[in-house]
Design a protein around this motif. Sequence first.
Motif, PDB file in Angstrom:
ATOM      1  N   MET A  81       1.253  -7.011 -13.966  1.00 12.32           N
ATOM      2  CA  MET A  81       1.167  -7.588 -15.308  1.00 12.32           C
ATOM      3  C   MET A  81       0.723  -9.039 -15.323  1.00 12.32           C
ATOM      4  N   LEU A  82       1.034  -9.771 -14.265  1.00 13.49           N
ATOM      5  CA  LEU A  82       0.729 -11.201 -14.254  1.00 13.49           C
ATOM      6  C   LEU A  82      -0.755 -11.447 -14.006  1.00 13.49           C
ATOM      7  N   PRO A  83      -1.400 -12.257 -14.825  1.00 14.23           N
ATOM      8  CA  PRO A  83      -2.859 -12.452 -14.725  1.00 14.23           C
ATOM      9  C   PRO A  83      -3.313 -13.094 -13.425  1.00 14.23           C
ATOM     10  N   GLU A  84      -2.436 -13.860 -12.771  1.00  9.85           N
ATOM     11  CA  GLU A  84      -2.858 -14.560 -11.553  1.00  9.85           C
ATOM     12  C   GLU A  84      -2.858 -13.680 -10.308  1.00  9.85           C
ATOM     13  N   GLU A  85      -2.318 -12.474 -10.396  1.00 14.70           N
ATOM     14  CA  GLU A  85      -2.258 -11.606  -9.223  1.00 14.70           C
ATOM     15  C   GLU A  85      -3.550 -10.803  -9.052  1.00 14.70           C
ATOM     16  N   ALA A  86      -3.768 -10.323  -7.827  1.00 12.70           N
ATOM     17  CA  ALA A  86      -4.981  -9.563  -7.502  1.00 12.70           C
ATOM     18  C   ALA A  86      -5.093  -8.331  -8.382  1.00 12.70           C
ATOM     19  N   LYS A  87      -6.314  -7.986  -8.758  1.00  9.74           N
ATOM     20  CA  LYS A  87      -6.545  -6.840  -9.643  1.00  9.74           C
ATOM     21  C   LYS A  87      -7.233  -5.664  -8.936  1.00  9.74           C
ATOM     22  N   ASP A  88      -7.672  -5.882  -7.698  1.00  8.13           N
ATOM     23  CA  ASP A  88      -8.309  -4.791  -6.951  1.00  8.13           C
ATOM     24  C   ASP A  88      -7.227  -3.932  -6.291  1.00  8.13           C
ATOM     25  N   VAL A  89      -6.434  -3.293  -7.127  1.00  7.77           N
ATOM     26  CA  VAL A  89      -5.307  -2.498  -6.646  1.00  7.77           C
ATOM     27  C   VAL A  89      -5.784  -1.098  -6.261  1.00  7.77           C
ATOM     28  N   ARG A  90      -5.553  -0.735  -5.005  1.00 10.82           N
ATOM     29  CA  ARG A  90      -5.953   0.586  -4.519  1.00 10.82           C
ATOM     30  C   ARG A  90      -4.854   1.624  -4.736  1.00 10.82           C
ATOM     31  N   ALA A  91      -3.603   1.213  -4.585  1.00  8.98           N
ATOM     32  CA  ALA A  91      -2.480   2.142  -4.773  1.00  8.98           C
ATOM     33  C   ALA A  91      -1.200   1.338  -4.985  1.00  8.98           C
ATOM     34  N   ILE A  92      -0.274   1.936  -5.728  1.00  5.97           N
ATOM     35  CA  ILE A  92       1.035   1.328  -5.971  1.00  5.97           C
ATOM     36  C   ILE A  92       2.084   2.374  -5.622  1.00  5.97           C
ATOM     37  N   TYR A  93       3.022   2.000  -4.758  1.00 10.18           N
ATOM     38  CA  TYR A  93       4.079   2.937  -4.366  1.00 10.18           C
ATOM     39  C   TYR A  93       5.451   2.316  -4.620  1.00 10.18           C
ATOM     40  N   VAL A  94       6.384   3.172  -5.034  1.00 10.45           N
ATOM     41  CA  VAL A  94       7.779   2.769  -5.203  1.00 10.45           C
ATOM     42  C   VAL A  94       8.653   3.817  -4.531  1.00 10.45           C
ATOM     43  N   THR A  95       9.851   3.420  -4.147  1.00 10.36           N
ATOM     44  CA  THR A  95      10.756   4.374  -3.509  1.00 10.36           C
ATOM     45  C   THR A  95      11.391   5.276  -4.566  1.00 10.36           C
ATOM     46  N   ASP A  96      11.506   6.549  -4.233  1.00  6.47           N
ATOM     47  CA  ASP A  96      12.019   7.561  -5.154  1.00  6.47           C
ATOM     48  C   ASP A  96      13.540   7.621  -5.045  1.00  6.47           C
ATOM     49  N   VAL A  97      14.238   7.069  -6.054  1.00  3.79           N
ATOM     50  CA  VAL A  97      15.697   7.068  -5.992  1.00  3.79           C
ATOM     51  C   VAL A  97      16.285   8.444  -6.281  1.00  3.79           C
ATOM     52  N   GLY A  98      15.463   9.353  -6.767  1.00  3.29           N
ATOM     53  CA  GLY A  98      15.945  10.701  -7.037  1.00  3.29           C
ATOM     54  C   GLY A  98      16.326  11.458  -5.774  1.00  3.29           C
ATOM     55  N   LYS A  99      15.883  10.954  -4.624  1.00  2.70           N
ATOM     56  CA  LYS A  99      16.197  11.599  -3.345  1.00  2.70           C
ATOM     57  C   LYS A  99      17.447  11.003  -2.697  1.00  2.70           C
ATOM     58  N   ALA A 100      18.108  10.056  -3.385  1.00  4.77           N
ATOM     59  CA  ALA A 100      19.245   9.363  -2.785  1.00  4.77           C
ATOM     60  C   ALA A 100      20.530   9.627  -3.573  1.00  4.77           C
TER      61      ALA A 100
END
Length: 203
Positions: A81-100
């Motif tokens: 969301m922040l404008p100063e961060e890189a925008k060439d994002v290839r993939a975004i991953y988060v940990t799945d808490v549904g498995k815990a």
Amino acid sequence: MNTSLRATLLAACLLLPLSACQQQKAETAPPPPVAITADAIGHYCGMNLADHPGPKGQILVGGRDRPVWLSSVRDTFAFTMLPEEAKDVRAIYVTDVGKAADPRKPDLTVWIEARKAWYVVGSRERGGMGEAEPFPFGDEVAARRFAADNGGTVKRFTEVTEDEILHPTLPSEQTAADEPAEQGGNHGGNHGGGHGAGHGGTP
């Protein structure tokens, strides 16, 4: 041209588009998640990811060999969301808490593409930084069960707003904010705004 040669050339012509399609698919497929290493440092907090409980995030950016590590899912959203961060994002991953069994102690080897996950926003559970946290689930049913038990709203990645990330309010703070000022009504606004400012938001 004999029949056998004609058939061979025809088969080769038919295979060319298929080969090109497969190559294009391989080039555009997102890179896989990277295993967390002992030296993985949170992009915003500057601390080792192992120092914080709760789900984590990683963002793979074009031209970088290593992922951008995020100590929380909230930080992961903030990066996008922040404008100063890189925008060439290839993939975004988060940990799945549904498995815990405990959302504060998820299996950090189980990743889900963030834009395919279901999030519980505004629950009573806090993230690893002690702040409001969008809890990610790979399964919608598991997300709705978590929301039923802990409060919050189930959303998809694109439905989560900047205010919910940069200026979040925990349920207990929202209750305080609804009370008269002499009973501590300013606590929630100051807490959420201050942390949002730390991410580059406006207090």
